[in-house]
Design an enzyme around this catalytic site. Structure first.
Site, PDB file in Angstrom:
ATOM      1  N   GLY A  16       0.778  -1.234   0.000  1.00 36.18           N
ATOM      2  CA  GLY A  16       0.000   0.000   0.000  1.00 36.18           C
ATOM      3  C   GLY A  16       0.812   1.288   0.000  1.00 36.18           C
ATOM      4  N   MET A  94      -4.470  -6.770  -6.622  1.00 36.31           N
ATOM      5  CA  MET A  94      -3.971  -7.812  -7.522  1.00 36.31           C
ATOM      6  C   MET A  94      -5.031  -8.847  -7.916  1.00 36.31           C
ATOM      7  SD  MET A  94      -0.994  -6.708  -8.013  1.00 36.31           S
ATOM      8  CE  MET A  94      -0.116  -8.042  -8.817  1.00 36.31           C
ATOM      9  N   ASN A 111      -6.770   3.324 -11.851  1.00 33.90           N
ATOM     10  CA  ASN A 111      -5.711   2.375 -11.472  1.00 33.90           C
ATOM     11  C   ASN A 111      -4.361   2.995 -11.792  1.00 33.90           C
ATOM     12  OD1 ASN A 111      -4.487  -0.195 -10.824  1.00 33.90           O
ATOM     13  ND2 ASN A 111      -4.258  -0.568 -13.008  1.00 33.90           N
ATOM     14  N   HIS A 113      -0.592   1.709 -13.018  1.00 38.98           N
ATOM     15  CA  HIS A 113       0.119   0.545 -13.565  1.00 38.98           C
ATOM     16  C   HIS A 113       1.593   0.913 -13.722  1.00 38.98           C
ATOM     17  CE1 HIS A 113       0.765  -3.110 -15.783  1.00 38.98           C
ATOM     18  NE2 HIS A 113       1.388  -2.421 -16.722  1.00 38.98           N
ATOM     19  N   GLU A 146     -13.104  -2.964 -18.957  1.00 39.95           N
ATOM     20  CA  GLU A 146     -13.187  -4.427 -18.812  1.00 39.95           C
ATOM     21  C   GLU A 146     -11.877  -5.135 -19.126  1.00 39.95           C
ATOM     22  OE1 GLU A 146     -16.440  -6.499 -20.599  1.00 39.95           O
ATOM     23  OE2 GLU A 146     -17.800  -4.837 -20.161  1.00 39.95           O
ATOM     24  N   ASP A 147     -11.146  -4.642 -20.109  1.00 39.86           N
ATOM     25  CA  ASP A 147      -9.888  -5.303 -20.463  1.00 39.86           C
ATOM     26  C   ASP A 147      -8.770  -4.813 -19.554  1.00 39.86           C
ATOM     27  OD1 ASP A 147     -11.026  -6.777 -22.503  1.00 39.86           O
ATOM     28  OD2 ASP A 147     -10.809  -5.113 -23.928  1.00 39.86           O
ATOM     29  N   ASP A 149      -5.616  -3.380 -17.811  1.00 34.76           N
ATOM     30  CA  ASP A 149      -4.578  -2.386 -18.125  1.00 34.76           C
ATOM     31  C   ASP A 149      -4.809  -1.737 -19.495  1.00 34.76           C
ATOM     32  OD1 ASP A 149      -3.396  -3.088 -15.704  1.00 34.76           O
ATOM     33  OD2 ASP A 149      -2.071  -4.563 -16.629  1.00 34.76           O
ATOM     34  N   GLU A 178       5.492   6.852  -9.332  1.00 33.35           N
ATOM     35  CA  GLU A 178       4.090   6.503  -9.051  1.00 33.35           C
ATOM     36  C   GLU A 178       3.535   7.352  -7.905  1.00 33.35           C
ATOM     37  OE1 GLU A 178       2.961   2.321  -8.770  1.00 33.35           O
ATOM     38  OE2 GLU A 178       4.868   1.766  -9.647  1.00 33.35           O
TER      39      GLU A 178
HETATM   40  C1  GRF Z   1       2.674  -0.637  -7.755  1.00 34.17           C
HETATM   41  O1  GRF Z   1       3.837  -0.741  -8.526  1.00 34.17           O
HETATM   42  C2  GRF Z   1       1.474  -0.439  -8.636  1.00 34.17           C
HETATM   43  O2  GRF Z   1       1.738   0.302  -9.787  1.00 34.17           O
HETATM   44  C3  GRF Z   1       1.098  -1.844  -9.029  1.00 34.17           C
HETATM   45  O3  GRF Z   1       1.345  -2.610  -7.883  1.00 34.17           O
HETATM   46  C4  GRF Z   1       2.340  -1.964  -7.076  1.00 34.17           C
HETATM   47  C5  GRF Z   1       1.716  -1.776  -5.723  1.00 34.17           C
HETATM   48  O4  GRF Z   1       2.608  -1.237  -4.789  1.00 34.17           O
HETATM   49  N1  GRF Z   1      -0.246  -1.901  -9.538  1.00 34.17           N
HETATM   50  P1  GRF Z   1       2.050  -0.590  -3.455  1.00 34.17           P
HETATM   51  O5  GRF Z   1       1.182  -1.653  -2.778  1.00 34.17           O
HETATM   52  O6  GRF Z   1       1.277   0.622  -3.812  1.00 34.17           O
HETATM   53  O7  GRF Z   1       3.264  -0.283  -2.635  1.00 34.17           O
END
Ligand code: GRF
Length: 228
Positions: A16, A94, A111, A113, A146-147, A149, A178
């Site tokens: 997280g 996930m 989301n 990615h 729906e698809d 990423d 991120e």
């Molecule tokens: C991140 O790299 C995010 O982009 C991907 O999963 C990872 C999650 O990391 N979807 P965190 O749980 O936010 O530290």
């Protein structure tokens, strides 16, 4: 800003750190959203304790307690509604989501990615980027469709790929991006300046600063490269 802050529910499965970045941003009273709750599909997600430290309500809705994906997603949707969400952020969640779930929250479900979409959808993005020999990699915030990423792109942050980078080096560099990108993108979605429209992304009333947030936003130190 006269509008009420939007209520955001974050879905996680693990540590997280992106959730933490969103919580941190939303502590600023001028941020146009508040984190109303965090939901995990795993009881052992360490991000749950982080959210609780900030006094944010959490729920674990474990997929293993449900017979199928549809009933699990329906329980998550009901919890999101109970938390009164306007926007749902996936942050390292996930699990693949059902079409019913995605359609229920379409346009309000985003989301992050860890790759520059549409390249490297799916998992192990950093190892695959190194194997492919790309010199630029990064992260994408997008609306969820729906698809997997595949939804309309909201914002992207690029980072260089060093010739001697290990997967861990690259993962750390992308993660830093991120943490910068996701709060900036959420801000614009919460302000209704970025919306999903006709299967694409519609940008409305963006200031110069807003536009800078959508493309490789710089950190406080204004660094552009941090190769080893
Ligand atoms: C991140 O790299 C995010 O982009 C991907 O999963 C990872 C999650 O990391 N979807 P965190 O749980 O936010 O530290």
């Amino acid at each position: 800003m006269t509008d009420e802050p939007k209520r955001v529910v974050i879905l996680i499965s693990g540590r997280g750190s992106n959730m933490r970045a969103l919580i941190g941003a939303a502590l600023d009273p001028s941020f146009p959203a508040r984190i109303a709750g965090v939901i995990s599909n795993r009881a052992d997600a360490s991000g749950l304790a982080t959210a609780e430290d900030f006094g944010i309500p959490t729920r674990t809705i474990a997929h293993k307690d449900f017979d199928d994906r549809a009933s699990h997603d329906a329980a998550i949707s009901a919890a999101i509604e109970e938390m009164g969400a306007d926007i749902v952020c996936l942050a390292g969640y996930m699990r693949l989501l059902t079409a019913e779930f995605v359609n229920r929250w379409e346009g309000r479900l985003i989301n992050i990615h860890p790759a520059l979409l549409p390249s490297f959808k799916g998992i192990d993005t950093h190892a695959r980027a190194i194997a492919a020999g790309v010199r630029v990699h990064g992260a994408t915030v997008h609306f969820v469709t729906e698809d997997m990423d595949d939804g309309p792109i909201i914002a992207q942050g690029a980072v260089p790929v060093g010739l001697r980078d290990t997967e861990a080096d690259l993962a750390a560099r992308v993660l830093k991006m991120e943490h910068r990108l996701y709060p900036l993108a959420l801000r614009l979605v919460a302000e209704d300046k970025v919306t999903m429209n006709d299967g694409g992304t519609l940008y409305t009333n963006l200031s110069e600063t807003d536009e800078q947030a959508l493309l490789s936003p710089l950190g406080g130190a204004q660094e552009t490269r941090d190769l080893p």
